[in-house]
Design a protein around this motif. Structure first.
Motif, PDB file in Angstrom:
ATOM      1  N   ILE A 357       0.733  -1.303  -0.121  1.00 26.20           N
ATOM      2  CA  ILE A 357      -0.001   0.110   0.106  1.00 26.20           C
ATOM      3  C   ILE A 357       1.118   1.285   0.068  1.00 26.20           C
ATOM      4  CG2 ILE A 357      -1.321   1.383   1.572  1.00 26.20           C
ATOM      5  CD1 ILE A 357      -3.355  -0.512   0.768  1.00 26.20           C
ATOM      6  N   THR A 358       0.649   2.042  -0.915  1.00 24.99           N
ATOM      7  CA  THR A 358       1.231   3.314  -0.978  1.00 24.99           C
ATOM      8  C   THR A 358      -0.005   4.586  -0.482  1.00 24.99           C
ATOM      9  OG1 THR A 358       2.678   2.816  -2.544  1.00 24.99           O
ATOM     10  CG2 THR A 358       2.652   5.212  -2.071  1.00 24.99           C
ATOM     11  N   ILE A 359       0.533   5.356   0.488  1.00 25.62           N
ATOM     12  CA  ILE A 359      -0.183   6.493   0.923  1.00 25.62           C
ATOM     13  C   ILE A 359       0.266   7.801   0.688  1.00 25.62           C
ATOM     14  CG2 ILE A 359      -1.467   7.529   2.917  1.00 25.62           C
ATOM     15  CD1 ILE A 359      -0.610   4.477   3.915  1.00 25.62           C
ATOM     16  N   LEU A 360      -0.321   8.396  -0.082  1.00 24.26           N
ATOM     17  CA  LEU A 360       0.296   9.915  -0.551  1.00 24.26           C
ATOM     18  C   LEU A 360      -0.365  11.003   0.423  1.00 24.26           C
ATOM     19  CD1 LEU A 360       1.795   8.611  -2.335  1.00 24.26           C
ATOM     20  CD2 LEU A 360       0.910  10.137  -4.184  1.00 24.26           C
ATOM     21  N   ASP A 361      -0.032  11.909   0.887  1.00 28.08           N
ATOM     22  CA  ASP A 361      -0.463  13.029   1.670  1.00 28.08           C
ATOM     23  C   ASP A 361       0.579  14.093   1.809  1.00 28.08           C
ATOM     24  OD1 ASP A 361      -3.123  12.951   4.300  1.00 28.08           O
ATOM     25  OD2 ASP A 361      -1.631  14.499   3.953  1.00 28.08           O
ATOM     26  N   ASP A 362      -0.195  15.479   1.718  1.00 25.92           N
ATOM     27  CA  ASP A 362       0.683  16.978   1.973  1.00 25.92           C
ATOM     28  C   ASP A 362       1.639  16.584   3.191  1.00 25.92           C
ATOM     29  OD1 ASP A 362      -0.247  17.781  -0.502  1.00 25.92           O
ATOM     30  OD2 ASP A 362      -1.586  18.911   0.332  1.00 25.92           O
ATOM     31  N   ASN A 363       0.704  15.888   3.984  1.00 18.80           N
ATOM     32  CA  ASN A 363       1.388  16.131   5.762  1.00 18.80           C
ATOM     33  C   ASN A 363       1.931  14.738   5.824  1.00 18.80           C
ATOM     34  OD1 ASN A 363       1.229  15.499   8.331  1.00 18.80           O
ATOM     35  ND2 ASN A 363       0.397  17.682   8.417  1.00 18.80           N
ATOM     36  N   LEU A 364       3.515  14.647   6.003  1.00 18.57           N
ATOM     37  CA  LEU A 364       3.895  13.532   6.224  1.00 18.57           C
ATOM     38  C   LEU A 364       3.313  12.588   7.600  1.00 18.57           C
ATOM     39  CD1 LEU A 364       6.028  11.247   5.384  1.00 18.57           C
ATOM     40  CD2 LEU A 364       7.718  12.511   6.392  1.00 18.57           C
ATOM     41  N   GLU A 365       3.206  13.391   8.534  1.00 18.71           N
ATOM     42  CA  GLU A 365       2.709  12.712   9.956  1.00 18.71           C
ATOM     43  C   GLU A 365       1.465  12.283   9.517  1.00 18.71           C
ATOM     44  OE1 GLU A 365       4.651  11.989  12.379  1.00 18.71           O
ATOM     45  OE2 GLU A 365       6.483  12.859  11.292  1.00 18.71           O
ATOM     46  N   ARG A 366       0.598  12.728   8.920  1.00 18.21           N
ATOM     47  CA  ARG A 366      -0.799  12.365   8.683  1.00 18.21           C
ATOM     48  C   ARG A 366      -0.679  11.118   7.705  1.00 18.21           C
ATOM     49  NH1 ARG A 366      -3.930  17.027   7.036  1.00 18.21           N
ATOM     50  NH2 ARG A 366      -3.054  16.600   4.827  1.00 18.21           N
ATOM     51  N   ALA A 367       0.146  11.095   6.793  1.00 19.41           N
ATOM     52  CA  ALA A 367       0.702  10.064   6.071  1.00 19.41           C
ATOM     53  C   ALA A 367       1.019   8.756   6.907  1.00 19.41           C
ATOM     54  CB  ALA A 367       1.253  10.145   4.965  1.00 19.41           C
ATOM     55  N   ILE A 368       1.661   8.985   7.948  1.00 17.91           N
ATOM     56  CA  ILE A 368       1.996   7.735   8.842  1.00 17.91           C
ATOM     57  C   ILE A 368       1.011   7.289   9.745  1.00 17.91           C
ATOM     58  CG2 ILE A 368       3.301   7.403  10.914  1.00 17.91           C
ATOM     59  CD1 ILE A 368       5.513   9.345   9.714  1.00 17.91           C
ATOM     60  N   GLU A 369      -0.007   8.245  10.268  1.00 13.02           N
ATOM     61  CA  GLU A 369      -1.088   7.889  11.035  1.00 13.02           C
ATOM     62  C   GLU A 369      -2.045   7.040   9.863  1.00 13.02           C
ATOM     63  OE1 GLU A 369      -1.501   8.161  14.127  1.00 13.02           O
ATOM     64  OE2 GLU A 369       0.420   8.876  13.886  1.00 13.02           O
ATOM     65  N   LYS A 370      -2.232   7.439   8.703  1.00 16.42           N
ATOM     66  CA  LYS A 370      -3.026   6.866   7.665  1.00 16.42           C
ATOM     67  C   LYS A 370      -2.448   5.328   7.661  1.00 16.42           C
ATOM     68  CE  LYS A 370      -4.889  10.417   5.150  1.00 16.42           C
ATOM     69  NZ  LYS A 370      -4.912  11.359   3.801  1.00 16.42           N
ATOM     70  N   ALA A 371      -1.093   5.426   7.479  1.00 13.28           N
ATOM     71  CA  ALA A 371      -0.596   3.696   7.295  1.00 13.28           C
ATOM     72  C   ALA A 371      -0.940   2.912   8.519  1.00 13.28           C
ATOM     73  CB  ALA A 371       0.952   4.203   7.095  1.00 13.28           C
ATOM     74  N   LYS A 372      -0.683   3.630   9.595  1.00 12.19           N
ATOM     75  CA  LYS A 372      -1.114   2.894  11.035  1.00 12.19           C
ATOM     76  C   LYS A 372      -2.485   2.238  10.916  1.00 12.19           C
ATOM     77  CE  LYS A 372       2.296   4.962  13.903  1.00 12.19           C
ATOM     78  NZ  LYS A 372       2.523   6.012  14.886  1.00 12.19           N
ATOM     79  N   LYS A 373      -3.288   3.110  10.248  1.00 12.22           N
ATOM     80  CA  LYS A 373      -4.803   2.786  10.397  1.00 12.22           C
ATOM     81  C   LYS A 373      -4.786   1.766   9.378  1.00 12.22           C
ATOM     82  CE  LYS A 373      -9.054   3.450  10.867  1.00 12.22           C
ATOM     83  NZ  LYS A 373      -9.894   3.101  12.128  1.00 12.22           N
ATOM     84  N   VAL A 374      -4.278   1.678   8.074  1.00 15.55           N
ATOM     85  CA  VAL A 374      -4.422   0.745   6.910  1.00 15.55           C
ATOM     86  C   VAL A 374      -3.915  -0.649   7.684  1.00 15.55           C
ATOM     87  CG1 VAL A 374      -3.485  -0.406   4.992  1.00 15.55           C
ATOM     88  CG2 VAL A 374      -4.182   1.992   5.254  1.00 15.55           C
ATOM     89  N   LYS A 375      -2.843  -0.513   8.669  1.00 16.03           N
ATOM     90  CA  LYS A 375      -2.185  -1.902   9.176  1.00 16.03           C
ATOM     91  C   LYS A 375      -3.304  -2.304  10.065  1.00 16.03           C
ATOM     92  CE  LYS A 375       2.082  -2.246  10.058  1.00 16.03           C
ATOM     93  NZ  LYS A 375       3.047  -3.133   9.006  1.00 16.03           N
ATOM     94  N   GLU A 376      -3.957  -1.644  10.674  1.00 14.80           N
ATOM     95  CA  GLU A 376      -5.155  -2.204  11.523  1.00 14.80           C
ATOM     96  C   GLU A 376      -6.020  -2.825  11.035  1.00 14.80           C
ATOM     97  OE1 GLU A 376      -6.897   0.817  14.079  1.00 14.80           O
ATOM     98  OE2 GLU A 376      -4.749   1.550  14.749  1.00 14.80           O
ATOM     99  N   VAL A 377      -6.602  -2.222   9.755  1.00 18.76           N
ATOM    100  CA  VAL A 377      -7.726  -2.812   9.196  1.00 18.76           C
ATOM    101  C   VAL A 377      -7.693  -3.869   8.147  1.00 18.76           C
ATOM    102  CG1 VAL A 377      -9.354  -0.552   9.608  1.00 18.76           C
ATOM    103  CG2 VAL A 377      -8.116  -0.947   7.511  1.00 18.76           C
ATOM    104  N   LEU A 378      -6.375  -3.932   7.398  1.00 15.78           N
ATOM    105  CA  LEU A 378      -6.242  -4.604   6.253  1.00 15.78           C
ATOM    106  C   LEU A 378      -5.510  -6.110   6.573  1.00 15.78           C
ATOM    107  CD1 LEU A 378      -6.911  -4.559   3.319  1.00 15.78           C
ATOM    108  CD2 LEU A 378      -4.935  -3.247   2.839  1.00 15.78           C
ATOM    109  N   LYS A 379      -6.139  -6.993   6.439  1.00 17.57           N
ATOM    110  CA  LYS A 379      -5.267  -8.321   6.806  1.00 17.57           C
ATOM    111  C   LYS A 379      -5.364  -9.323   5.687  1.00 17.57           C
ATOM    112  CE  LYS A 379      -5.066  -6.912  11.090  1.00 17.57           C
ATOM    113  NZ  LYS A 379      -3.785  -6.581  11.723  1.00 17.57           N
ATOM    114  N   ILE A 380      -4.124  -9.887   5.450  1.00 28.21           N
ATOM    115  CA  ILE A 380      -4.226 -10.895   4.575  1.00 28.21           C
ATOM    116  C   ILE A 380      -4.365 -12.147   5.133  1.00 28.21           C
ATOM    117  CG2 ILE A 380      -2.991 -11.845   2.230  1.00 28.21           C
ATOM    118  CD1 ILE A 380      -3.691  -8.925   2.116  1.00 28.21           C
TER     119      ILE A 380
END
Lengths: 384, 384
Positions: A357-380
């Motif tokens: 998954i790649t997350i683009l966001d103007d704000n890097l800290e917000r991108a990191i938060e989004k990545a953490k959220k993805v890790k929580e919800v998305l499971k293989i």
């Protein structure tokens, strides 16, 4: 005005390895009008359905490697563990194989790699070839240390940490070297591309955050949260390293930033690299296009970063093996700025790289938060 | 938390048409883990080597369309000129075909399309069905006017301009309508995506610059050089138009900005559109990914523009027909910010779309200059 003309296809590209890197490379090649022949042991490999041809073979068969090289205008590879002696023979006969098998051979042997870098005056951790498995040998070098097999290591395999005499039973009884245990502040990576003419470019410096339990890449952050002078120095070292290896193609250069602000080269991959996947969405020229430009002796593309980005690998959940089942995809895709890559491997296994998954966001800290959220919800997981 | 889970492949996507749009759609689908079945009359079509399966058939065969729809979880299309009666039958039986064949049928008939838009209160040029080929009929409507065939027009075909009584010999003796000749300041286009739930997003407004001699798109500029209120109005109208058609998928909405600052809808394409190719490099979510998200009822992705961009089509040079030869590629690729797409058509012909170039640059005017430079150096000719 360069007078070279191209027909269709532009050229035939042979790719040894049809995993995710081969797939992404093939997809970019097809976009640009190349013809792609992949070689992989599995007829159902990720690259199979996005290439023009597939040669089903292991990576050591002289006949099949020869067939690929002879059919292709330029042959490249997405993995290091392949038969270099056959490739060297073909290279010496004048076939285009890039990066050259001689360069690959140096990189395959991690000790040789370190020696070449050191000879070029590049900063590497202090190291020494293991001449004896006697504890006194290790003691003389000084603890703590890291022992690394010279060949065949991958994703943390073939590497042990020896903290003291008491760890002597951990010692790998194999062709290996030891290096000082580096007190790491951050791990960094830089993708470098170099073509035959010697033009060379680097991508932005990325910060690799590791999961200490599984010893695998947890999150990749770009631009790295380091000072400008560290960034410049990291790029400079990465470029010099690829020049020292006379590399042609794209290289992933992994670096340590030590607690005392020194940059040391950890290791180099002679191919597009996991730490460069973010370039697909976040840079003008992706690492895969850049690799094609470099090996085909085309002008190198812009490495400009269009947006801060965070990349996470989608690994098979621990405890699941079999046909993959993706949980939480809708929730992940509802997060703004998320791009989803799924490689098409038929079987998931614990910690197997199934996608990213790649997350683009103007704000890097917000991108990191989004990545953490993805890790929580998305499971293989897998079918039960 | 949405509890839907996906296996591998996520879904099987059927695509009617294996040209460049089908190719780019298939490439994105494969990136995301879909299985792709393309249908095209040519076994050597651009999508052939980047799909999982290809059904070789024309676009009107009931048996082959049925085969595709039955094999696919969701069927879509990259062209409008296909058999809607078969598709409507299958749709009524419950098969997923998106955008729906009923929506497609309205769009196929340009007169019906205009009527639906007008009924929804949307601005369109004044128009009237041609009830008689007698000159007095045209005279009563008022000159200058444009006559358009209701069906089958493409890239300027099926369209004539009637300036006065003297042009009466130009009149198309076919099912058609006439519309006022609009005094155009600029032609604009907006890509809109809408999913089943009714979520809808628009991309930035693009400015389409036409080559007046060949009557084909010369250059596409984004963001369009228009005032903020025009931009907002264009997006609003484009979104309402797709809602009026109850469209599900990605739609290309072409607009006129008149000299007196009015926006009128020109026409709508029920698929990814030439004017949206720039989204591959310049937006977080490309129009192709967005189309997949929309038809699969996934959350729509970000349409954010990461950089100003200019797109030019690479058309076969006039006077050349046969196996393509690309001149000036090295020079074009040496321009910073250039991305090269070559579709893989085996034969070039005058004005045939063979590929496209996207140029990203922080400075839009500089991007335009670069595009002009690319047009000068890059030529698609043929073997002699």
């Amino acid at each position: 005005m360069d007078k070279r003309v191209f027909g269709y296809p532009l050229m035939k590209i042979g790719i040894i390895g049809g995993g995710q890197l081969g797939k992404m490379l093939s997809q970019k090649a097809k976009q640009m009008g190349f013809y792609v022949i992949s070689l992989d042991p599995s007829a159902a490999c990720p690259a199979a359905s996005v290439s023009d041809e597939l040669i089903v073979s292991d990576f050591y068969s002289p006949e099949k490697l020869k067939e690929l090289v002879e059919k292709s205008d330029i042959t490249t590879y997405e993995i290091e563990h392949i038969n270099t002696s056959v490739l060297k023979e073909l290279y010496d006969k004048g076939y285009n194989i890039l990066p050259s098998p001689y360069c690959l051979e140096i990189i395959q042997d991690k000790l040789k790699q370190k020696q070449v870098l050191q000879s070029a005056g590049l900063p590497v951790p202090r190291f020494e070839r293991v001449e004896s498995f006697d504890i006194s040998f290790f003691e003389n070098f000084g603890f703590p240390l890291v022992q690394k097999a010279t060949k065949g290591g991958y994703d943390g395999r073939g590497v042990v940490v020896i903290k003291s005499k008491d760890d002597i039973n951990k010692v790998l009884k194999t062709e290996s070297y030891i290096e000082e245990f580096v007190d790491v502040e951050k791990e960094l990576a830089v993708i470098v591309a170099r073509n035959k003419k010697g033009d060379v470019v680097s991508y932005p410096v990325v910060e690799m955050v590791f999961d200490e339990i599984a010893n695998i890449l947890d999150m990749l952050i770009v631009p790295a949260r380091v000072e400008k002078d560290i960034e410049d120095e990291a790029k400079k070292i990465a470029i010099k390293a690829v020049e020292a290896l006379q590399g042609v193609g794209v290289f992933g250069v992994e670096l340590f930033l030590t607690k005392d602000r020194k940059i040391l080269i950890n290791e180099i991959a002679p191919r597009p690299h996991n730490s460069g996947h973010y370039t697909i969405e976040a840079c003008i020229t992706s690492q895969f296009e850049q690799h094609l430009r470099a090996i085909c002796d085309l002008p190198l593309g812009s490495t400009k970063l269009l947006s801060p980005a965070v990349m996470i690998n989608l690994l098979g959940e621990d405890g699941y093996k079999g046909t993959p089942v993706i949980e939480g995809l809708i929730n992940a895709l509802s997060i703004e700025g998320v791009s989803f890559h799924f490689y098409g491997k038929k079987v998931t296994a614990p910690f197997r790289k199934m996608g990213h998954i790649t997350i683009l966001d103007d704000n890097l800290e917000r991108a990191i938060e989004k990545a953490k959220k993805v890790k929580e919800v998305l499971k293989i997981k897998s079918e039960v």
